[in-house]
Design a protein around this motif. Structure first.
Motif, PDB file in Angstrom:
ATOM      1  N   VAL A   3       1.033  -1.070   0.079  1.00  0.00           N
ATOM      2  CA  VAL A   3       0.047  -0.013  -0.149  1.00  0.00           C
ATOM      3  C   VAL A   3       0.919   1.111   0.170  1.00  0.00           C
ATOM      4  O   VAL A   3       1.874   1.310   0.887  1.00  0.00           O
ATOM      5  N   PHE A   4       0.687   2.207  -0.897  1.00  0.00           N
ATOM      6  CA  PHE A   4       1.380   3.502  -0.783  1.00  0.00           C
ATOM      7  C   PHE A   4       0.520   4.575  -1.186  1.00  0.00           C
ATOM      8  O   PHE A   4      -0.587   4.430  -1.760  1.00  0.00           O
ATOM      9  N   LEU A   5       0.893   5.702  -0.562  1.00  0.00           N
ATOM     10  CA  LEU A   5       0.102   6.895  -0.808  1.00  0.00           C
ATOM     11  C   LEU A   5       0.811   8.066  -1.792  1.00  0.00           C
ATOM     12  O   LEU A   5       1.982   7.948  -1.516  1.00  0.00           O
ATOM     13  N   THR A   6       0.046   8.702  -2.417  1.00  0.00           N
ATOM     14  CA  THR A   6       0.702   9.793  -3.149  1.00  0.00           C
ATOM     15  C   THR A   6      -0.093  11.126  -2.815  1.00  0.00           C
ATOM     16  O   THR A   6      -1.292  11.066  -2.839  1.00  0.00           O
ATOM     17  N   GLU A   7       0.823  11.937  -2.113  1.00  0.00           N
ATOM     18  CA  GLU A   7      -0.018  13.222  -1.514  1.00  0.00           C
ATOM     19  C   GLU A   7       0.331  14.469  -2.709  1.00  0.00           C
ATOM     20  O   GLU A   7       1.397  14.469  -3.199  1.00  0.00           O
ATOM     21  N   ASN A   8      -0.602  15.156  -2.802  1.00  0.00           N
ATOM     22  CA  ASN A   8      -0.454  16.488  -3.487  1.00  0.00           C
ATOM     23  C   ASN A   8      -1.364  17.471  -2.621  1.00  0.00           C
ATOM     24  O   ASN A   8      -1.841  17.334  -1.665  1.00  0.00           O
ATOM     25  N   ARG A   9      -1.499  18.621  -3.402  1.00  0.00           N
ATOM     26  CA  ARG A   9      -2.176  19.674  -3.042  1.00  0.00           C
ATOM     27  C   ARG A   9      -3.561  20.186  -3.686  1.00  0.00           C
ATOM     28  O   ARG A   9      -3.598  19.551  -4.567  1.00  0.00           O
ATOM     29  N   PRO A  10      -4.422  20.935  -3.009  1.00  0.00           N
ATOM     30  CA  PRO A  10      -5.690  21.329  -3.843  1.00  0.00           C
ATOM     31  C   PRO A  10      -5.514  21.641  -5.311  1.00  0.00           C
ATOM     32  O   PRO A  10      -6.083  21.591  -6.171  1.00  0.00           O
ATOM     33  N   ILE A  11      -4.354  22.680  -5.578  1.00  0.00           N
ATOM     34  CA  ILE A  11      -3.887  22.960  -7.077  1.00  0.00           C
ATOM     35  C   ILE A  11      -4.245  21.785  -8.007  1.00  0.00           C
ATOM     36  O   ILE A  11      -4.132  21.894  -9.139  1.00  0.00           O
ATOM     37  N   ASP A  12      -3.771  20.568  -7.404  1.00  0.00           N
ATOM     38  CA  ASP A  12      -3.575  19.125  -8.027  1.00  0.00           C
ATOM     39  C   ASP A  12      -4.849  18.541  -8.534  1.00  0.00           C
ATOM     40  O   ASP A  12      -4.774  17.374  -9.207  1.00  0.00           O
ATOM     41  N   TRP A  13      -5.764  19.321  -7.996  1.00  0.00           N
ATOM     42  CA  TRP A  13      -6.940  18.506  -8.420  1.00  0.00           C
ATOM     43  C   TRP A  13      -8.304  19.374  -9.021  1.00  0.00           C
ATOM     44  O   TRP A  13      -8.340  20.537  -8.638  1.00  0.00           O
ATOM     45  N   SER A  14      -9.090  18.760  -9.735  1.00  0.00           N
ATOM     46  CA  SER A  14     -10.092  19.500 -10.570  1.00  0.00           C
ATOM     47  C   SER A  14     -11.219  18.642 -10.888  1.00  0.00           C
ATOM     48  O   SER A  14     -11.087  17.767 -11.490  1.00  0.00           O
ATOM     49  N   PHE A  15     -12.494  19.033 -10.530  1.00  0.00           N
ATOM     50  CA  PHE A  15     -13.579  18.123 -10.545  1.00  0.00           C
ATOM     51  C   PHE A  15     -14.741  18.820 -11.504  1.00  0.00           C
ATOM     52  O   PHE A  15     -15.661  18.195 -11.789  1.00  0.00           O
ATOM     53  N   SER A  16     -14.351  20.132 -11.876  1.00  0.00           N
ATOM     54  CA  SER A  16     -15.395  20.753 -12.839  1.00  0.00           C
ATOM     55  C   SER A  16     -14.654  21.848 -13.615  1.00  0.00           C
ATOM     56  O   SER A  16     -13.502  21.993 -13.560  1.00  0.00           O
ATOM     57  N   GLU A  17     -15.672  22.351 -14.594  1.00  0.00           N
ATOM     58  CA  GLU A  17     -15.287  23.437 -15.278  1.00  0.00           C
ATOM     59  C   GLU A  17     -14.596  24.679 -14.394  1.00  0.00           C
ATOM     60  O   GLU A  17     -14.089  25.557 -14.965  1.00  0.00           O
ATOM     61  N   ALA A  18     -15.031  24.694 -13.278  1.00  0.00           N
ATOM     62  CA  ALA A  18     -14.597  25.766 -12.349  1.00  0.00           C
ATOM     63  C   ALA A  18     -13.166  25.915 -12.175  1.00  0.00           C
ATOM     64  O   ALA A  18     -12.891  27.171 -11.424  1.00  0.00           O
ATOM     65  N   GLY A  19     -12.513  25.028 -12.427  1.00  0.00           N
ATOM     66  CA  GLY A  19     -10.972  25.102 -12.116  1.00  0.00           C
ATOM     67  C   GLY A  19     -10.596  24.082 -11.031  1.00  0.00           C
ATOM     68  O   GLY A  19     -11.360  23.032 -10.587  1.00  0.00           O
ATOM     69  N   SER A  20      -9.355  24.228 -10.483  1.00  0.00           N
ATOM     70  CA  SER A  20      -8.971  23.626  -9.675  1.00  0.00           C
ATOM     71  C   SER A  20      -9.707  23.613  -8.096  1.00  0.00           C
ATOM     72  O   SER A  20     -10.480  24.505  -7.830  1.00  0.00           O
ATOM     73  N   VAL A  21      -9.610  22.452  -7.305  1.00  0.00           N
ATOM     74  CA  VAL A  21     -10.210  22.657  -5.909  1.00  0.00           C
ATOM     75  C   VAL A  21      -9.714  23.754  -5.344  1.00  0.00           C
ATOM     76  O   VAL A  21     -10.396  24.534  -4.435  1.00  0.00           O
ATOM     77  N   LYS A  22      -8.485  24.327  -5.569  1.00  0.00           N
ATOM     78  CA  LYS A  22      -7.951  25.569  -4.798  1.00  0.00           C
ATOM     79  C   LYS A  22      -8.731  26.648  -5.218  1.00  0.00           C
ATOM     80  O   LYS A  22      -9.169  27.369  -4.442  1.00  0.00           O
ATOM     81  N   SER A  23      -8.716  26.804  -6.382  1.00  0.00           N
ATOM     82  CA  SER A  23      -9.774  27.900  -7.065  1.00  0.00           C
ATOM     83  C   SER A  23     -11.034  28.005  -6.645  1.00  0.00           C
ATOM     84  O   SER A  23     -11.742  28.855  -6.157  1.00  0.00           O
ATOM     85  N   VAL A  24     -11.754  26.891  -6.657  1.00  0.00           N
ATOM     86  CA  VAL A  24     -13.207  26.768  -6.293  1.00  0.00           C
ATOM     87  C   VAL A  24     -13.579  26.983  -4.531  1.00  0.00           C
ATOM     88  O   VAL A  24     -14.429  27.652  -4.355  1.00  0.00           O
ATOM     89  N   LEU A  25     -12.539  26.641  -3.846  1.00  0.00           N
ATOM     90  CA  LEU A  25     -12.603  26.875  -2.351  1.00  0.00           C
ATOM     91  C   LEU A  25     -12.146  28.215  -2.025  1.00  0.00           C
ATOM     92  O   LEU A  25     -12.100  28.525  -0.805  1.00  0.00           O
ATOM     93  N   GLY A  26     -11.412  28.854  -2.918  1.00  0.00           N
ATOM     94  CA  GLY A  26     -10.824  30.188  -2.596  1.00  0.00           C
ATOM     95  C   GLY A  26      -9.615  30.049  -1.753  1.00  0.00           C
ATOM     96  O   GLY A  26      -9.413  31.084  -0.818  1.00  0.00           O
ATOM     97  N   MET A  27      -8.891  29.147  -1.994  1.00  0.00           N
ATOM     98  CA  MET A  27      -7.659  28.837  -0.754  1.00  0.00           C
ATOM     99  C   MET A  27      -6.299  29.608  -1.345  1.00  0.00           C
ATOM    100  O   MET A  27      -6.275  30.040  -2.474  1.00  0.00           O
TER     101      MET A  27
END
Length: 79
Positions: free
Chosen positions: A55-79
Motif C-alpha cells: 500500500v502506498f500513498l501519493t499526496e498532493n495539494r488542492p491545486i492538483d485536483w479539478s472536478f469541474s469546469e470551475a477549475g482546481s479545488v484550490k480556486s473553487v474553495l478560494g484557497m
C-alpha cells in the motif's frame, strides 16, 4: 508490474496486489498508519493474505485536483 518475491519483504509474487491511494496532503503519520492497518484488516476479512499487499500513498495539494469546469479545488474553495 513485476514483483520480485523479496521486494519489500517476503511475499507470493503471483498473488501480490499493489494499492495506490492519491490524497490531499495533510494527514498525520498516525492517520496514515491507521489507514494501512484498516486496509490490511479488510483484506484479511475477505480472505486475502495481507502479507501479499503493498500500500502506498501519493499526496498532493488542492491545486492538483479539478472536478469541474470551475477549475482546481484550490480556486473553487478560494484557497
Amino acid at each position: 508490474m513485476i514483483c520480485h518475491p523479496t521486494f519489500l519483504g517476503r511475499r507470493d509474487p503471483s498473488s501480490t496486489i499493489i494499492i495506490e491511494i492519491t490524497l490531499l496532503a495533510g494527514r498525520s503519520d498516525v492517520q496514515k498508519e491507521a489507514l494501512y492497518k484498516d486496509v490490511r484488516g479488510r483484506l484479511a476479512e475477505i480472505g486475502f493474505d495481507p502479507a501479499n499487499s503493498i500500500v502506498f500513498l501519493t499526496e498532493n495539494r488542492p491545486i492538483d485536483w479539478s472536478f469541474s469546469e470551475a477549475g482546481s479545488v484550490k480556486s473553487v474553495l478560494g484557497m
